[in-house]
Design a protein around this motif. Sequence first.
Motif, short mmCIF file in Angstrom:
data_model
loop_
_atom_site.label_atom_id
_atom_site.label_comp_id
_atom_site.label_asym_id
_atom_site.label_seq_id
_atom_site.Cartn_x
_atom_site.Cartn_y
_atom_site.Cartn_z
N THR A 108 4.77 1.38 1.39
CA THR A 108 5.57 1.94 2.50
C THR A 108 4.78 2.87 3.43
O THR A 108 5.29 3.25 4.47
CB THR A 108 6.73 2.80 1.93
OG1 THR A 108 6.16 3.80 1.08
CG2 THR A 108 7.70 1.97 1.11
N ARG A 109 3.58 3.24 3.06
CA ARG A 109 2.86 4.26 3.85
C ARG A 109 2.79 3.90 5.33
O ARG A 109 2.97 4.75 6.20
CB ARG A 109 1.44 4.45 3.30
CG ARG A 109 0.65 5.51 4.05
CD ARG A 109 -0.73 5.73 3.44
NE ARG A 109 -1.53 6.62 4.25
CZ ARG A 109 -2.29 6.22 5.27
NH1 ARG A 109 -2.36 4.94 5.58
NH2 ARG A 109 -2.99 7.10 5.97
N LYS A 119 3.27 11.67 -2.07
CA LYS A 119 2.49 10.53 -1.55
C LYS A 119 1.54 9.99 -2.61
O LYS A 119 0.71 10.72 -3.13
CB LYS A 119 1.64 10.96 -0.35
CG LYS A 119 2.42 11.17 0.93
CD LYS A 119 1.50 11.12 2.16
CE LYS A 119 0.33 12.09 2.06
NZ LYS A 119 -0.56 12.05 3.24
N PHE A 166 6.01 4.83 7.03
CA PHE A 166 6.09 6.27 7.29
C PHE A 166 5.23 6.66 8.49
O PHE A 166 5.53 7.61 9.19
CB PHE A 166 5.66 7.07 6.05
CG PHE A 166 6.72 7.17 4.99
CD1 PHE A 166 7.69 8.17 5.04
CD2 PHE A 166 6.77 6.27 3.93
CE1 PHE A 166 8.67 8.27 4.06
CE2 PHE A 166 7.75 6.36 2.95
CZ PHE A 166 8.71 7.36 3.02
N ASN A 204 6.36 7.52 -0.26
CA ASN A 204 5.23 7.10 0.56
C ASN A 204 4.15 6.51 -0.35
O ASN A 204 3.49 7.22 -1.10
CB ASN A 204 4.69 8.33 1.31
CG ASN A 204 3.57 7.99 2.25
OD1 ASN A 204 2.67 7.22 1.92
ND2 ASN A 204 3.61 8.56 3.45
#
Lengths: 346, 346, 346, 346
Positions: free
Chosen positions: C126-127, C99, C130, C143
Amino acid sequence: MGHEVNLSDFTIRCDLISETIDNKKVDGIDVETKNYKDIKVERLVIEENKSKLLNKKSGIYTTIFFNDITDYENRSNVINVVTKELKKILKNKSLLGKKVLIVGLGNELSTPDSLGPKTIQNIVVTRHLFNMKEIQVEEGYSNVSAFSPGVYAATGIESFDIIKGIVDIINPDYIIAIDALASSSIENVNKIIQITDSGIEPGSGIGNNRKELSEKLLSIPVIVIGVPTVVDAVTIVNDTISFLIKKISYNIMNIDNPKFKLINPKNYNYLDINYSLDDQERKKYLGLLGELKEYEIKELLSEVLTPIGYNFIVTPKEVDFLIDKLSIIISKSINNVLHDSINKNN
Amino acid sequence: MGHEVNLSDFTIRCDLISETIDNKKVDGIDVETKNYKDIKVERLVIEENKSKLLNKKSGIYTTIFFNDITDYENRSNVINVVTKELKKILKNKSLLGKKVLIVGLGNELSTPDSLGPKTIQNIVVTRHLFNMKEIQVEEGYSNVSAFSPGVYAATGIESFDIIKGIVDIINPDYIIAIDALASSSIENVNKIIQITDSGIEPGSGIGNNRKELSEKLLSIPVIVIGVPTVVDAVTIVNDTISFLIKKISYNIMNIDNPKFKLINPKNYNYLDINYSLDDQERKKYLGLLGELKEYEIKELLSEVLTPIGYNFIVTPKEVDFLIDKLSIIISKSINNVLHDSINKNN
Amino acid sequence: MGHEVNLSDFTIRCDLISETIDNKKVDGIDVETKNYKDIKVERLVIEENKSKLLNKKSGIYTTIFFNDITDYENRSNVINVVTKELKKILKNKSLLGKKVLIVGLGNELSTPDSLGPKTIQNIVVTRHLFNMKEIQVEEGYSNVSAFSPGVYAATGIESFDIIKGIVDIINPDYIIAIDALASSSIENVNKIIQITDSGIEPGSGIGNNRKELSEKLLSIPVIVIGVPTVVDAVTIVNDTISFLIKKISYNIMNIDNPKFKLINPKNYNYLDINYSLDDQERKKYLGLLGELKEYEIKELLSEVLTPIGYNFIVTPKEVDFLIDKLSIIISKSINNVLHDSINKNN
Amino acid sequence: MGHEVNLSDFTIRCDLISETIDNKKVDGIDVETKNYKDIKVERLVIEENKSKLLNKKSGIYTTIFFNDITDYENRSNVINVVTKELKKILKNKSLLGKKVLIVGLGNELSTPDSLGPKTIQNIVVTRHLFNMKEIQVEEGYSNVSAFSPGVYAATGIESFDIIKGIVDIINPDYIIAIDALASSSIENVNKIIQITDSGIEPGSGIGNNRKELSEKLLSIPVIVIGVPTVVDAVTIVNDTISFLIKKISYNIMNIDNPKFKLINPKNYNYLDINYSLDDQERKKYLGLLGELKEYEIKELLSEVLTPIGYNFIVTPKEVDFLIDKLSIIISKSINNVLHDSINKNN
């Protein structure tokens, strides 16, 4: 080995009259100077017969020198002076109240070159209102149109051609053009506004030859408002060598002054020194470099930096902020002069 | 009291041929349709004699319909179709390889109207290279100049006059103009690109009369690439009433379908229904409103919204993103067509 | 009068390892060099015990040198090299697939300082995906969160504090920070990308002391990607003096070479000369100035320019264009490394 | 066939208290109204026990209604009223002079959502000056920091988390958050400023659930300044149907008024009519549609537009200009309130 550096003569390209006059100390040109608090105004006229000598176009030149424009009040003071000087110029040429086309030269996508287009955005434009039959434009407003021709590399069309085309169709009485210029002194970068009726070659500040935007070619008066926003490395180095010589002079003069030993060398202004190194001293401190005249040093530096691609043209890192404030100063001054009835705080 | 709403006739202002044809279902106009995956192309010609009837200028019209341009691959597909269609048009008119002036109409400071100027920024301009004696332009590049005339309210000069002035000086063989248009259907906003040789009135999309940018007035072909980016409230309401009628029709048709009771009314597309309310049903569901013809509804809505200042012209809130992508699509397509040798991935 | 210029020692502030190493020619540091066509990569490690000596934080340093990024193909080549080098670094530190929080340091409103925030705009984040229970993120995406803390003078909050606050809440495994730096060599401006795990002091490039963004203080690895975008006048003048000395050396070596008389002094590159002025010659050409060591010249120039306010920090006038291309290079490289499944042409 | 449109209950999402109160005409809530020329101010308090009923958070709400902000003088008047109202709120909550963090919510890259970040750019920030030991901040300035957290889709981090992280580190006494909101009435778009202490869910205006920015969750007071800048198609259509009913009422009332026949239907404001269609008339003019209550019409329209993807959220096409002026109004008002010593013309 006995090589001496080879120096050919060199034409100093210089958009700004104050720098030319400074550099050449020309006789027979009267410079009228006036101060408004810490803002200085220089006015001078270059006659046709002096034009060649100075490599500057004949015309009137008004230069406004200022220090800080980050502060609101300082900016207001500069606007007042630019308004007064621009008004005087237009009045002398009987252009006040006439139909004007304002032209913002330069590239809006390149911050240091965007002064013209940014200024245009804040001009109060009225020509379309004068053209509407149903509208009676209020007393105290001039007939103003405004326009940015872009730059040759982006449009494929010379600025002169675009402006000529528009002038032929809409027939203004005169033009005011705003442009960012190259400085030949680091002291002036973003610190002066020059107003002249001598015309301009768009892009000349950066070394390209273009058709001249001038009364001669357009048949109407062209007032140019210019601000130096960039400077090249040769100029920075040359100016620094001059400063170095003054600094050494200062130190020599003060070496026996006991106070001198107490002050931090980074904290004093040595520019006011009126002693200058003699030839002997120049040679001692700077060797053969010290024996060169200023234009020879510039030529030498150009020969050093140009072939290796490092005669960068640069702009201060705060350029976004400065261009923003300068465009406000110029647009407000123009609006003030052209529109008597405008809300001056707006 | 027996008042009936008072409906005068009403000229539907409509920049887009697909909407006009759709709205009027005109006989004698052949619409050629082609599909590339989910991109649809409609080509049609309006002859001089049909022009008045349709209130559209005569000429060829190519309309490209697409759905999504947020995705890189979808965008590439649209670019391929626009490239192919634009090339075909220029070829048919024998303009391929000729000298072209690209004109970006609209206001770069107003996002929904900035499509033209934004597109211009990415056009590969070459005219200045063709003009340099020391440069031999590579095979496969056309002579291209590009330019944004700004908008009347900002310059005080009509776009037509600026373009006419430039055309007179640089003599291009033809013009490609890009403009953001008003849509008369919410389905088309940011969803179609129209290419036509019929000319355009700059600003016509927003209701101002301007001198027409056309072959008739400029004496050279004018290809216009337009995208509807705004729509007015009258159109939104009118379209919604049409949809409401279809939705009611759908529900009527499916009321006894057992599956219908299981699906969420927010989750089905009812537009494909081929049943339409009869007069009796229209009256039942919508009263006198249901008895009006579409142009009468539009006129009525205009009388409702205009006097109270609420016939807003609006744009989707994602406008910045969409204009950005649309300008990329159009500029890449133009570059592809004009410059064979260009790196197509660039 | 016998004054000699007074030179105190001087700590060279220098964000870039290649310049430090170059300047100090430190023993015991292995520089691994690799070339990909005209792109050069230098990798080195500074151990804890060398850190003080070099005034550089310990860590690994990878520097990528390139020439032109105006051309699409050249840019693609640079992206490939940066992608490869960044991937190698993350792999060695076992960070691939972990991450990450990407931090864009600097001031988006100041073009030369906007590299970080501009790069952030093109990072594929993209976090949030997720974190959505209803979404299953495709294989091959990491992430990623991304963020620009602004600058102290604009927010009143130190970048470190903002980042520390966010790290405490969202717990990333590591940080990649992008920043515009100051160069201590004019050769490197906008011409190198440096990747290091040694941390950074936001704003250090322009002389302000700030809390360090580093693994030591944040307890997670911090990879910094930096590009020198500005340079000060002292550096420009100092570099020019070095070039001047090389140029004189070249001329001395070639004075009797008959070919030399035929070439334009503006057209040859003299940097490859392997002769250097001896002490006697330095004194002859540059006087006492020639006797100073490089760090002494820098100190002297600083004493000349600083007190009169002319040690400008400057940036090339093409800064808008260059920052744009550099931010594309860095964001595409990061996206390539973090997201295997990404469309590489996007 | 006897299908009636199927209407489920529907929660009106509505960020603006004036619209909620208007829509629901709730008893027991005192609305205090004041007029400054053509600017209206409404103040009301929603107690905890009324909160659920209204589906609005409890708190104080001040709404400032204005018409034009294109004119400098009108804008100044609005600034004066916003300054006065904000000062009153902070004074009542004993926050004047305390340490404040200003938060600009929204997406600076999306014009209609950029009000928060744009406003932040003009806030006079002082916290860093208070933190410098060598500076004594002038009397009359508050301790102000300012910050834009970006949006979830761009950062991957919820605005709440970013702000919570910063609050934990710098410990401000209270927060002022600025955000662009969704309107549930076309009359209010860009025409009101709402100030409340009830907190906000970032992004709530556009239908996403986010962690609430509120005193409850952050443990310090949160003052939210919001402006509705977007509206959805359902609202536009629903409002138009209401206007249509008023228009028909007006026409019915005036059908026998001889003056009525002389006026252009596009030129009169019919909104002041105090007659409203009775049930019989509503059915006659609008059929079953006329029998629905307003919330039922909204639900119906939502079922019509949502499944086919046409419930656009839109913004007026002048959005760039309006956001610019609104951000100036809010930033100047905040600066006036927080910094007594500021130059009010700045």
